[in-house]
Design an enzyme around this catalytic site. Structure first.
Site, PDB file in Angstrom:
ATOM      1  N   HIS A 151       0.955  -1.237   0.020  1.00  0.00           N
ATOM      2  CA  HIS A 151       0.153  -0.054  -0.026  1.00  0.00           C
ATOM      3  C   HIS A 151       0.884   1.251   0.086  1.00  0.00           C
ATOM      4  O   HIS A 151       2.009   1.269   0.335  1.00  0.00           O
ATOM      5  CB  HIS A 151      -0.971   0.044   1.314  1.00  0.00           C
ATOM      6  CG  HIS A 151      -0.268   0.033   2.650  1.00  0.00           C
ATOM      7  ND1 HIS A 151       0.250   1.089   3.052  1.00  0.00           N
ATOM      8  CD2 HIS A 151       0.112  -0.995   3.489  1.00  0.00           C
ATOM      9  CE1 HIS A 151       1.051   0.772   4.185  1.00  0.00           C
ATOM     10  NE2 HIS A 151       0.720  -0.459   4.442  1.00  0.00           N
ATOM     11  N   GLU A 173      -1.937  -7.102   6.987  1.00  0.00           N
ATOM     12  CA  GLU A 173      -0.463  -7.142   7.795  1.00  0.00           C
ATOM     13  C   GLU A 173      -0.466  -8.052   9.230  1.00  0.00           C
ATOM     14  O   GLU A 173      -1.663  -8.473   9.429  1.00  0.00           O
ATOM     15  CB  GLU A 173      -0.362  -5.732   8.306  1.00  0.00           C
ATOM     16  CG  GLU A 173       1.124  -5.370   8.870  1.00  0.00           C
ATOM     17  CD  GLU A 173       1.999  -5.752   8.191  1.00  0.00           C
ATOM     18  OE1 GLU A 173       2.725  -7.122   8.067  1.00  0.00           O
ATOM     19  OE2 GLU A 173       2.841  -4.964   7.449  1.00  0.00           O
TER      20      GLU A 173
END
Length: 213
Positions: free
Chosen positions: A10, A84
């Site tokens: 990202h 994550e």
């Protein structure tokens, strides 16, 4: 019937800039990250993807949406398995704060102890790696002979690189993981291989994921 994945971390968030552990906390892109997402979208504008997958966390969602809007690719499928690593009680802390508050735990974290589990319900490195490996196996099984885009996080990409390069989980990291860079791997029916890594020619600059994250 090779499967090729383009994996994108990202764009930058304010917490990346502050060196603050995000984990499963839902932090949006900052203006730099929005510009990075747009640049990555432009770099992939003419690349065909049979499918697009993304972490369901906002920073990844925003990046994936920017790319697919420009690319006119298939609709994004959002999955929590692409999140994550869960850093437990470390989440929301800077690396310095985590080391000060949890010195023994931080030492094991920095040493990449595969069995260390963060206090507060976090994932061990072994658990996290298994989650990532299972996602990749599912993508390979579902998309034989196809090219797929995956938007995810620095920790996930750390595991992906190690899997494709045959590196141990606890080995020091000797590769970069910049925000919004392009990372390509390929599955030949038996194992994953690195094609290219950390391509950031389309970016003015990008922060690397910290080595022990």
């Amino acid at each position: 019937m090779k499967t090729r994945l383009c994996l994108v971390r990202h764009g930058e968030t304010s917490w990346n800039a502050e060196q603050r552990l995000q984990g499963h906390l839902d932090i949006p892109l900052n203006p730099v990250g929005e510009a990075q997402a747009a640049a990555t979208a432009a770099s992939l504008a003419t690349v065909h993807f049979a499918a697009v997958y993304s972490s369901d966390l906002q920073r990844a969602r925003q990046t994936a949406t920017a790319i697919t809007t420009r690319n006119r690719a298939a609709a994004v499928e959002f999955h929590d398995r692409l999140r994550e690593r869960n850093y437990g009680a470390f989440q929301g802390l800077t690396y310095t704060e985590a080391e000060t508050r949890f010195p023994d735990d931080y030492r094991r974290f920095k040493q990449r102890d595969p069995l260390f589990t963060f206090p507060g319900g976090g994932e061990s490195l072994s658990e996290f790696a298994l989650r990532v490996e299972n996602v990749l196996a599912d993508l390979a099984a579902s998309h034989g002979g196809q090219q797929v885009l995956v938007v995810t996080h620095g920790g996930v990409l750390d595991i992906v690189h190690r899997l494709a390069a045959g590196k141990a989980l606890d080995a020091p990291r000797d590769f970069t993981i910049p925000n919004a860079a392009l990372n390509w791997i390929e599955y030949d029916g038996a194992r994953w291989h690195l094609v290219s890594w950390a391509d950031k020619r389309h970016l003015d600059g990008a922060r690397d994921e910290l080595p022990n994250a």
